[in-house]
Design a protein around this motif. Structure first.
Motif, PDB file in Angstrom:
ATOM      1  N   PRO A 140     -41.686 -21.185  31.580  1.00 57.14           N
ATOM      2  CA  PRO A 140     -40.988 -22.035  30.598  1.00 57.14           C
ATOM      3  C   PRO A 140     -39.876 -21.300  29.849  1.00 57.14           C
ATOM      4  CG  PRO A 140     -43.105 -21.354  29.717  1.00 57.14           C
ATOM      5  CD  PRO A 140     -43.022 -20.784  31.109  1.00 57.14           C
ATOM      6  N   CYS A 141     -39.715 -20.010  30.063  1.00 63.79           N
ATOM      7  CA  CYS A 141     -38.597 -19.273  29.465  1.00 63.79           C
ATOM      8  C   CYS A 141     -38.140 -18.246  30.496  1.00 63.79           C
ATOM      9  CB  CYS A 141     -39.006 -18.610  28.153  1.00 63.79           C
ATOM     10  SG  CYS A 141     -40.269 -17.341  28.332  1.00 63.79           S
ATOM     11  N   LYS A 142     -37.106 -17.507  30.152  1.00 65.30           N
ATOM     12  CA  LYS A 142     -36.528 -16.621  31.163  1.00 65.30           C
ATOM     13  C   LYS A 142     -37.165 -15.234  31.236  1.00 65.30           C
ATOM     14  CE  LYS A 142     -32.122 -18.896  31.780  1.00 65.30           C
ATOM     15  NZ  LYS A 142     -30.677 -18.890  31.553  1.00 65.30           N
ATOM     16  N   CYS A 143     -38.277 -15.058  30.555  1.00 62.64           N
ATOM     17  CA  CYS A 143     -38.904 -13.730  30.533  1.00 62.64           C
ATOM     18  C   CYS A 143     -39.831 -13.487  31.719  1.00 62.64           C
ATOM     19  CB  CYS A 143     -39.664 -13.539  29.234  1.00 62.64           C
ATOM     20  SG  CYS A 143     -38.706 -13.980  27.800  1.00 62.64           S
ATOM     21  N   ASN A 144     -40.206 -14.552  32.416  1.00 62.89           N
ATOM     22  CA  ASN A 144     -41.052 -14.432  33.615  1.00 62.89           C
ATOM     23  C   ASN A 144     -42.291 -13.567  33.387  1.00 62.89           C
ATOM     24  OD1 ASN A 144     -39.064 -15.947  34.764  1.00 62.89           O
ATOM     25  ND2 ASN A 144     -38.088 -14.229  35.805  1.00 62.89           N
TER      26      ASN A 144
ATOM     27  N   ASN B  22     -42.890 -11.667  30.708  1.00 55.46           N
ATOM     28  CA  ASN B  22     -42.673 -10.473  29.892  1.00 55.46           C
ATOM     29  C   ASN B  22     -42.598 -10.750  28.404  1.00 55.46           C
ATOM     30  OD1 ASN B  22     -42.576  -8.520  32.020  1.00 55.46           O
ATOM     31  ND2 ASN B  22     -40.627  -9.439  32.614  1.00 55.46           N
ATOM     32  N   CYS B  23     -43.059 -11.912  27.978  1.00 53.27           N
ATOM     33  CA  CYS B  23     -43.127 -12.182  26.549  1.00 53.27           C
ATOM     34  C   CYS B  23     -44.443 -12.900  26.281  1.00 53.27           C
ATOM     35  CB  CYS B  23     -41.943 -13.028  26.078  1.00 53.27           C
ATOM     36  SG  CYS B  23     -42.035 -14.746  26.615  1.00 53.27           S
ATOM     37  N   ASP B  24     -44.827 -12.971  25.020  1.00 52.68           N
ATOM     38  CA  ASP B  24     -46.103 -13.605  24.667  1.00 52.68           C
ATOM     39  C   ASP B  24     -46.154 -15.043  25.153  1.00 52.68           C
ATOM     40  OD1 ASP B  24     -46.965 -11.338  23.486  1.00 52.68           O
ATOM     41  OD2 ASP B  24     -46.576 -11.983  21.430  1.00 52.68           O
ATOM     42  N   TYR B  25     -45.009 -15.734  25.031  1.00 53.36           N
ATOM     43  CA  TYR B  25     -44.970 -17.146  25.381  1.00 53.36           C
ATOM     44  C   TYR B  25     -45.214 -17.365  26.881  1.00 53.36           C
ATOM     45  CZ  TYR B  25     -43.515 -22.014  25.288  1.00 53.36           C
ATOM     46  OH  TYR B  25     -43.474 -23.373  25.391  1.00 53.36           O
ATOM     47  N   SER B  26     -44.504 -16.629  27.716  1.00 55.60           N
ATOM     48  CA  SER B  26     -44.700 -16.840  29.156  1.00 55.60           C
ATOM     49  C   SER B  26     -46.032 -16.268  29.632  1.00 55.60           C
ATOM     50  CB  SER B  26     -43.526 -16.280  29.967  1.00 55.60           C
ATOM     51  OG  SER B  26     -43.269 -14.947  29.676  1.00 55.60           O
ATOM     52  N   ARG B  27     -46.525 -15.234  28.955  1.00 54.34           N
ATOM     53  CA  ARG B  27     -47.855 -14.723  29.306  1.00 54.34           C
ATOM     54  C   ARG B  27     -48.930 -15.743  28.969  1.00 54.34           C
ATOM     55  NH1 ARG B  27     -46.173  -9.328  28.330  1.00 54.34           N
ATOM     56  NH2 ARG B  27     -46.372  -9.649  26.105  1.00 54.34           N
TER      57      ARG B  27
ATOM     58  N   TYR C 132     -42.629 -20.794  20.413  1.00 56.37           N
ATOM     59  CA  TYR C 132     -41.730 -20.918  21.555  1.00 56.37           C
ATOM     60  C   TYR C 132     -40.777 -19.736  21.631  1.00 56.37           C
ATOM     61  CZ  TYR C 132     -38.737 -22.865  25.090  1.00 56.37           C
ATOM     62  OH  TYR C 132     -38.035 -23.037  26.243  1.00 56.37           O
ATOM     63  N   CYS C 133     -40.611 -19.244  22.837  1.00 59.85           N
ATOM     64  CA  CYS C 133     -39.721 -18.109  23.076  1.00 59.85           C
ATOM     65  C   CYS C 133     -38.278 -18.590  22.983  1.00 59.85           C
ATOM     66  CB  CYS C 133     -40.028 -17.563  24.459  1.00 59.85           C
ATOM     67  SG  CYS C 133     -38.879 -16.302  24.963  1.00 59.85           S
ATOM     68  N   LEU C 134     -37.412 -17.761  22.457  1.00 56.14           N
ATOM     69  CA  LEU C 134     -36.030 -18.176  22.251  1.00 56.14           C
ATOM     70  C   LEU C 134     -35.128 -17.892  23.456  1.00 56.14           C
ATOM     71  CD1 LEU C 134     -35.596 -17.153  18.535  1.00 56.14           C
ATOM     72  CD2 LEU C 134     -35.997 -19.428  19.463  1.00 56.14           C
TER      73      LEU C 134
HETATM   74 ZN   LIG Z   1     -39.918 -15.621  26.830  1.00 52.92          ZN
END
Ligand SMILES: [Zn+2]
Length: 66
Positions: free
Chosen positions: A12-16, A18-23, A62-64
């Motif tokens: 749902p974000c571009k971190c794939n 690598n961030c709390d949100y996508s994890r 939500y991740c920015l």
């Molecule tokens: Zn993210």
């Protein structure tokens, strides 16, 4: 049900992952649809680990990196 908007990567974000949100999304099993209304209902208690992880995902800010 709401559809979770995801990038072609499946996140749902571009971190794939690598961030709390996508994890958190990963831990929730990368659901494409979430029965959002029942999770935000007052007094909702998750009955399964899957529901717990989806609830944790919904509570993650939500991740920015859109
Ligand atoms: Zn993210």
């Amino acid at each position: 049900m709401i559809e979770v908007p995801v990038y072609p990567s499946g996140y749902p974000c571009k971190c794939n992952g690598n961030c709390d949100y996508s994890r958190a999304y990963e831990r929730a099993g990368k659901p494409r649809f979430i029965d959002y209304e029942s999770y935000v209902k007052k007094g909702f208690v998750p009955a399964t680990n899957k529901e717990k992880s989806i609830l944790a995902y919904l509570k993650t800010p939500y991740c920015l990196k859109k």
